[in-house]
Design a protein around this motif. Structure first.
Motif, short mmCIF file in Angstrom:
data_model
loop_
_atom_site.label_atom_id
_atom_site.label_comp_id
_atom_site.label_asym_id
_atom_site.label_seq_id
_atom_site.Cartn_x
_atom_site.Cartn_y
_atom_site.Cartn_z
N SER A 1 9.71 26.61 4.90
CA SER A 1 9.28 25.24 5.23
C SER A 1 7.80 25.15 5.51
O SER A 1 7.16 24.15 5.20
CB SER A 1 10.06 24.73 6.45
OG SER A 1 11.44 24.67 6.20
N ILE A 2 7.23 26.20 6.10
CA ILE A 2 5.83 26.10 6.54
C ILE A 2 4.85 26.34 5.41
O ILE A 2 3.65 26.12 5.57
CB ILE A 2 5.53 27.05 7.71
CG1 ILE A 2 5.62 28.52 7.25
CG2 ILE A 2 6.44 26.78 8.88
CD1 ILE A 2 5.13 29.48 8.30
N THR B 1 9.24 22.89 17.89
CA THR B 1 10.12 23.47 16.88
C THR B 1 10.45 22.44 15.81
O THR B 1 10.38 21.23 16.05
CB THR B 1 11.43 23.99 17.50
OG1 THR B 1 12.24 22.89 17.94
CG2 THR B 1 11.15 24.92 18.68
N GLY B 2 10.77 22.93 14.62
CA GLY B 2 11.01 22.02 13.49
C GLY B 2 9.74 21.29 13.12
O GLY B 2 9.78 20.13 12.69
N ALA B 3 8.60 21.97 13.23
CA ALA B 3 7.30 21.29 13.17
C ALA B 3 6.76 21.08 11.76
O ALA B 3 5.70 20.47 11.60
CB ALA B 3 6.27 22.09 13.97
N VAL C 1 3.83 28.47 12.48
CA VAL C 1 4.23 29.87 12.58
C VAL C 1 5.66 30.01 12.07
O VAL C 1 6.54 29.23 12.43
CB VAL C 1 4.15 30.37 14.04
CG1 VAL C 1 4.67 31.80 14.16
CG2 VAL C 1 2.72 30.29 14.55
N SER C 2 5.88 30.99 11.21
CA SER C 2 7.23 31.26 10.72
C SER C 2 8.05 31.90 11.83
O SER C 2 7.70 32.98 12.33
CB SER C 2 7.16 32.19 9.51
OG SER C 2 8.47 32.61 9.14
N ALA C 3 9.10 31.23 12.24
CA ALA C 3 9.96 31.77 13.30
C ALA C 3 11.34 31.14 13.21
O ALA C 3 11.47 29.95 12.96
CB ALA C 3 9.36 31.51 14.68
N CYS D 1 12.63 20.07 18.32
CA CYS D 1 13.01 19.12 17.27
C CYS D 1 13.87 19.74 16.17
O CYS D 1 14.41 19.02 15.34
CB CYS D 1 11.78 18.49 16.62
SG CYS D 1 10.81 17.46 17.72
N ALA D 2 13.96 21.07 16.13
CA ALA D 2 14.72 21.72 15.06
C ALA D 2 16.20 21.33 15.15
O ALA D 2 16.78 21.28 16.24
CB ALA D 2 14.56 23.24 15.17
#
Length: 251
Positions: free
Chosen positions: A40-41, A11-13, A53-55, A82-83
């Motif tokens: 962000s992506i 997460t937060g990738a 992936v948008s999530a 990591c988010a």
């Protein structure tokens, strides 16, 4: 445990610690799904082996949908949380008491979202076949040195990260019967995009507060710790400070 021939979720990738972790896992053979918000992506180009992936990690449905895209041929064995957000506000200032909504949203993103991904990833990892030692996978969460030495203005952040640190041993005990290890990294001052907005003078002052090496940490050093945790099968239930021996002062 080897990352190769496994799937991982990070997460937060799209940036910072998450981007570095996703890239490192992919470089070691894992198929990585990186979760981040839609705005962000669109910007970064992910490295080979990483699919952004948008999530929204606050959403059970969106996290489940991302996990459902994984192939059965490469079972999920690794999850890295990591988010996070890091707002600053005093409990009481000249403008009044700390905004309660800000406190709630910080705990929601940093603690509740971590737990959301942890529980859903654990469900999926538990379905994977065990290795010779009965191990099925590893979950790595992100706390902060603020969990132990929260500075002035860090009430919400320190409380949320303290929750992540406290969850570590409990989650490791809960998931032991499923063959899942749980560890947490508590970084010090890392040179992430959030730090880019600070002046060079402020950044230098922060670097000088580190005992040794006297500099900001690189996101890649966090990623190396993720790989080390995955590699060491006997490391479980630990919160590991990655901070150059810093002990944060009040300010």
């Amino acid at each position: 445990m080897e990352p190769g021939r496994s799937s991982a979720i990070v997460t937060g990738a799209a940036s910072g610690l998450g981007a570095a972790s996703a890239a490192a896992l992919a470089a070691h053979g894992a198929t990585v799904i990186g979760l981040d918000l839609a705005d962000s992506i669109d910007k970064p180009v992910p490295p080979p082996g990483v699919r952004l992936v948008s999530a929204d990690v606050t959403s059970e449905a969106e996290v489940r949908a991302a996990l459902d895209t994984l192939s059965d041929e490469q079972p999920l064995r690794i999850a890295v949380n990591c988010a996070g957000i890091a707002p600053a506000q005093r409990i009481l200032s000249s403008r009044g008491p700390h905004d309660l909504g800000l406190f709630r949203s910080t705990v929601e993103v940093n603690l509740v979202d971590t737990f959301n991904v942890l529980r859903l990833a654990a469900e999926r990892i538990a379905a994977a076949p065990p290795d010779a030692q009965g191990q099925r996978g590893v979950i790595v969460n992100t706390a902060s040195v603020a969990a132990f030495e929260g500075q002035i203005g860090q009430a919400a952040y320190a409380a949320s990260k303290g929750g992540v640190a406290s969850l570590t041993i409990q989650a490791a005990r809960d998931l032991a019967r499923n063959g899942i290890r749980v560890n947490t990294i508590a970084p010090g001052i890392v040179d992430t995009p959030m730090m880019a907005s600070l002046s060079e003078e402020v950044r230098q002052g922060l670097a000088e507060s580190v005992v040794f090496p006297q500099r900001l940490a690189a996101p890649g050093e966090y990623a190396k710790m993720v790989l080390a945790i995955i590699d060491n099968d006997y490391l479980n239930g630990e919160t590991i400070r990655l901070d150059g021996a810093i002990r944060m002062g009040p300010r």
